[in-house]
Design a protein around this motif. Sequence first.
Motif, PDB file in Angstrom:
ATOM      1  N   ALA A 161      39.135 -64.057 -76.159  1.00 23.93           N
ATOM      2  CA  ALA A 161      39.154 -62.871 -76.890  1.00 23.93           C
ATOM      3  C   ALA A 161      39.809 -62.872 -78.421  1.00 23.93           C
ATOM      4  CB  ALA A 161      39.835 -61.591 -76.119  1.00 23.93           C
ATOM      5  N   ALA A 162      41.206 -63.680 -78.360  1.00 24.61           N
ATOM      6  CA  ALA A 162      41.750 -63.977 -79.724  1.00 24.61           C
ATOM      7  C   ALA A 162      41.143 -64.983 -80.269  1.00 24.61           C
ATOM      8  CB  ALA A 162      43.415 -64.208 -79.342  1.00 24.61           C
ATOM      9  N   ASN A 163      40.574 -66.001 -79.727  1.00 23.63           N
ATOM     10  CA  ASN A 163      39.646 -67.079 -80.503  1.00 23.63           C
ATOM     11  C   ASN A 163      38.471 -66.440 -81.344  1.00 23.63           C
ATOM     12  OD1 ASN A 163      39.417 -69.760 -81.283  1.00 23.63           O
ATOM     13  ND2 ASN A 163      38.165 -70.202 -79.766  1.00 23.63           N
ATOM     14  N   ASP A 164      37.704 -65.539 -80.347  1.00 21.94           N
ATOM     15  CA  ASP A 164      36.661 -64.805 -81.079  1.00 21.94           C
ATOM     16  C   ASP A 164      37.110 -64.017 -82.229  1.00 21.94           C
ATOM     17  OD1 ASP A 164      35.115 -66.004 -79.148  1.00 21.94           O
ATOM     18  OD2 ASP A 164      34.999 -64.372 -77.857  1.00 21.94           O
ATOM     19  N   LYS A 165      38.389 -63.226 -82.314  1.00 20.41           N
ATOM     20  CA  LYS A 165      38.777 -62.417 -83.352  1.00 20.41           C
ATOM     21  C   LYS A 165      39.103 -63.376 -84.540  1.00 20.41           C
ATOM     22  CE  LYS A 165      42.109 -58.872 -84.227  1.00 20.41           C
ATOM     23  NZ  LYS A 165      43.222 -57.990 -83.529  1.00 20.41           N
ATOM     24  N   LEU A 166      39.695 -64.535 -84.309  1.00 17.77           N
ATOM     25  CA  LEU A 166      40.288 -65.422 -85.274  1.00 17.77           C
ATOM     26  C   LEU A 166      38.982 -65.971 -85.949  1.00 17.77           C
ATOM     27  CD1 LEU A 166      42.242 -67.015 -86.849  1.00 17.77           C
ATOM     28  CD2 LEU A 166      42.065 -68.886 -85.017  1.00 17.77           C
ATOM     29  N   TYR A 167      38.121 -66.273 -85.238  1.00 18.71           N
ATOM     30  CA  TYR A 167      36.688 -66.772 -85.620  1.00 18.71           C
ATOM     31  C   TYR A 167      35.968 -65.960 -86.667  1.00 18.71           C
ATOM     32  CZ  TYR A 167      31.514 -67.877 -85.890  1.00 18.71           C
ATOM     33  OH  TYR A 167      30.319 -68.220 -86.196  1.00 18.71           O
ATOM     34  N   GLU A 168      35.932 -64.439 -86.243  1.00 14.38           N
ATOM     35  CA  GLU A 168      35.239 -63.548 -86.932  1.00 14.38           C
ATOM     36  C   GLU A 168      36.043 -63.328 -88.121  1.00 14.38           C
ATOM     37  OE1 GLU A 168      32.355 -60.509 -86.798  1.00 14.38           O
ATOM     38  OE2 GLU A 168      32.763 -62.118 -85.503  1.00 14.38           O
ATOM     39  N   SER A 169      37.199 -63.047 -88.110  1.00 12.37           N
ATOM     40  CA  SER A 169      37.983 -63.051 -89.473  1.00 12.37           C
ATOM     41  C   SER A 169      37.880 -64.210 -90.475  1.00 12.37           C
ATOM     42  CB  SER A 169      39.333 -62.509 -89.432  1.00 12.37           C
ATOM     43  OG  SER A 169      40.256 -63.582 -88.437  1.00 12.37           O
ATOM     44  N   ALA A 170      38.092 -65.301 -89.731  1.00  9.99           N
ATOM     45  CA  ALA A 170      37.867 -66.551 -90.611  1.00  9.99           C
ATOM     46  C   ALA A 170      36.623 -66.812 -91.432  1.00  9.99           C
ATOM     47  CB  ALA A 170      38.255 -67.702 -89.664  1.00  9.99           C
ATOM     48  N   TRP A 171      35.556 -66.835 -90.634  1.00  6.70           N
ATOM     49  CA  TRP A 171      34.448 -67.060 -91.312  1.00  6.70           C
ATOM     50  C   TRP A 171      34.104 -65.929 -92.505  1.00  6.70           C
ATOM     51  CZ3 TRP A 171      29.886 -64.374 -92.194  1.00  6.70           C
ATOM     52  CH2 TRP A 171      29.661 -63.295 -91.124  1.00  6.70           C
ATOM     53  N   LYS A 172      34.482 -64.600 -92.123  1.00  5.11           N
ATOM     54  CA  LYS A 172      34.037 -63.626 -93.017  1.00  5.11           C
ATOM     55  C   LYS A 172      35.060 -63.696 -94.261  1.00  5.11           C
ATOM     56  CE  LYS A 172      32.540 -60.015 -89.896  1.00  5.11           C
ATOM     57  NZ  LYS A 172      33.079 -58.717 -89.291  1.00  5.11           N
ATOM     58  N   SER A 173      36.227 -64.042 -94.083  1.00  4.47           N
ATOM     59  CA  SER A 173      37.088 -64.450 -95.434  1.00  4.47           C
ATOM     60  C   SER A 173      36.646 -65.690 -96.057  1.00  4.47           C
ATOM     61  CB  SER A 173      38.539 -64.476 -94.805  1.00  4.47           C
ATOM     62  OG  SER A 173      38.604 -65.798 -93.786  1.00  4.47           O
ATOM     63  N   GLN A 174      36.283 -66.906 -95.424  1.00  6.76           N
ATOM     64  CA  GLN A 174      35.983 -67.865 -96.069  1.00  6.76           C
ATOM     65  C   GLN A 174      34.317 -67.555 -96.872  1.00  6.76           C
ATOM     66  OE1 GLN A 174      37.622 -70.485 -96.561  1.00  6.76           O
ATOM     67  NE2 GLN A 174      39.456 -69.488 -95.283  1.00  6.76           N
ATOM     68  N   PHE A 175      33.521 -66.760 -96.116  1.00  5.93           N
ATOM     69  CA  PHE A 175      32.186 -66.541 -96.724  1.00  5.93           C
ATOM     70  C   PHE A 175      32.250 -65.608 -98.056  1.00  5.93           C
ATOM     71  CE2 PHE A 175      28.847 -63.561 -97.159  1.00  5.93           C
ATOM     72  CZ  PHE A 175      27.739 -64.404 -97.467  1.00  5.93           C
ATOM     73  N   LEU A 176      33.316 -64.591 -97.956  1.00  2.00           N
ATOM     74  CA  LEU A 176      33.460 -63.635 -98.944  1.00  2.00           C
ATOM     75  C   LEU A 176      33.998 -64.473-100.080  1.00  2.00           C
ATOM     76  CD1 LEU A 176      34.297 -60.509 -97.244  1.00  2.00           C
ATOM     77  CD2 LEU A 176      32.424 -60.922 -98.304  1.00  2.00           C
ATOM     78  N   SER A 177      35.154 -65.301-100.073  1.00  2.00           N
ATOM     79  CA  SER A 177      35.793 -65.940-100.820  1.00  2.00           C
ATOM     80  C   SER A 177      34.795 -66.925-101.633  1.00  2.00           C
ATOM     81  CB  SER A 177      37.059 -66.759-100.566  1.00  2.00           C
ATOM     82  OG  SER A 177      37.063 -67.709 -99.385  1.00  2.00           O
ATOM     83  N   GLY A 178      33.873 -67.497-100.660  1.00  2.00           N
ATOM     84  CA  GLY A 178      33.008 -68.428-101.374  1.00  2.00           C
ATOM     85  C   GLY A 178      32.039 -68.017-102.114  1.00  2.00           C
ATOM     86  N   LEU A 179      31.657 -66.617-102.195  1.00  2.00           N
ATOM     87  CA  LEU A 179      30.834 -66.023-103.039  1.00  2.00           C
ATOM     88  C   LEU A 179      31.503 -65.962-104.561  1.00  2.00           C
ATOM     89  CD1 LEU A 179      29.626 -63.023-100.775  1.00  2.00           C
ATOM     90  CD2 LEU A 179      28.306 -65.023-101.355  1.00  2.00           C
ATOM     91  N   MET A 180      32.658 -66.071-104.655  1.00  2.50           N
ATOM     92  CA  MET A 180      33.213 -65.924-105.939  1.00  2.50           C
ATOM     93  C   MET A 180      32.758 -66.833-106.860  1.00  2.50           C
ATOM     94  SD  MET A 180      35.869 -63.833-107.214  1.00  2.50           S
ATOM     95  CE  MET A 180      37.014 -63.804-105.672  1.00  2.50           C
ATOM     96  N   GLN A 181      32.655 -68.084-106.566  1.00  2.00           N
ATOM     97  CA  GLN A 181      31.804 -69.214-107.604  1.00  2.00           C
ATOM     98  C   GLN A 181      30.482 -68.855-107.986  1.00  2.00           C
ATOM     99  OE1 GLN A 181      34.001 -71.401-108.892  1.00  2.00           O
ATOM    100  NE2 GLN A 181      32.519 -72.195-110.301  1.00  2.00           N
TER     101      GLN A 181
END
Length: 292
Positions: free
Chosen positions: A234-254
């Motif tokens: 459960a904790a790992n799924d939550k980490l995966y969810e927040s990690a990919w969303k944060s990296q994806f959104l920050s990757g949109l910047m460039q």
Amino acid sequence: FKGSLLQLLRAMGKYKLSLIVVVVFAILSTIFNIAGPKILSKATTALATGWIAKLRGTGAIDFGYIGKILLILLGMYLLSAAFSFIQGWLMTGLSQKVCYDFRRQISEKINRLPLAYFEKRTVGEVLSRITNDVDTLGQSLNQSVTQLITSVTTMIGVLIMMLSISPKMTLIALLILPVSLALVLLVVKFSQKYFKAQQATLGVVNGQVEEIYSGHNVIKAFNRENAVLADFNAANDKLYESAWKSQFLSGLMQPIMNFVGNLGYVAVAVAGSIFAAAGAITIGAVSYTHLT
């Protein structure tokens, strides 16, 4: 955020001299980078003027003059690279010293904390403060401070240079800025909460891993494997969810900035061509505006 920023500035205050040197060298490196295209525009103008004169049979390309400009340009870029290297080296050392101070202060505070604090938190979560959080802060300091200085200096320097060339073309370029600013703020608004969730969940996962490994025999003895695994997943799924969303959104910047930059490039290219054809500015000035 403001309180944390003030505390961070106070922590960096003891390295004031190194920070001042970093700021000065970053500004010098940026100034040479800004002035480079301005010098190059003279070579472009000389080349275009000479080529036109050669086609008309009234002159030739002055390669000697162009060669001198290119040598000056080479020297400027070498100085810029040297200043950039020195400030990067100093900033890396400075950020690591600040991280060392934070870890020392955390270690000293841990010895003063009451037992109730540790009963409410896992060991891995406490360790995550010392390792992951401090490392993230150090990386952000190493990159963000220099980038902030460079960006502000570049913005001011380029604005002055562009105004000296053509106020009309500068106005066209400035009209693109509100668009890029709005898009950046939109991305930051959505990505920031996911970055915060990522760091918080990372501490939980670290705590679970540490306790599972250290208490493996207890877990086996009480037949808690399935319950522990469910909690970890459960904790790992939550980490995966927040990690990919944060990296994806920050990757949109460039890509977003590239898209907005290309819009400005097209607008400046069209307007610059019209002004150059009318003789209002030189061809080199148009090329400088494109390069900046």
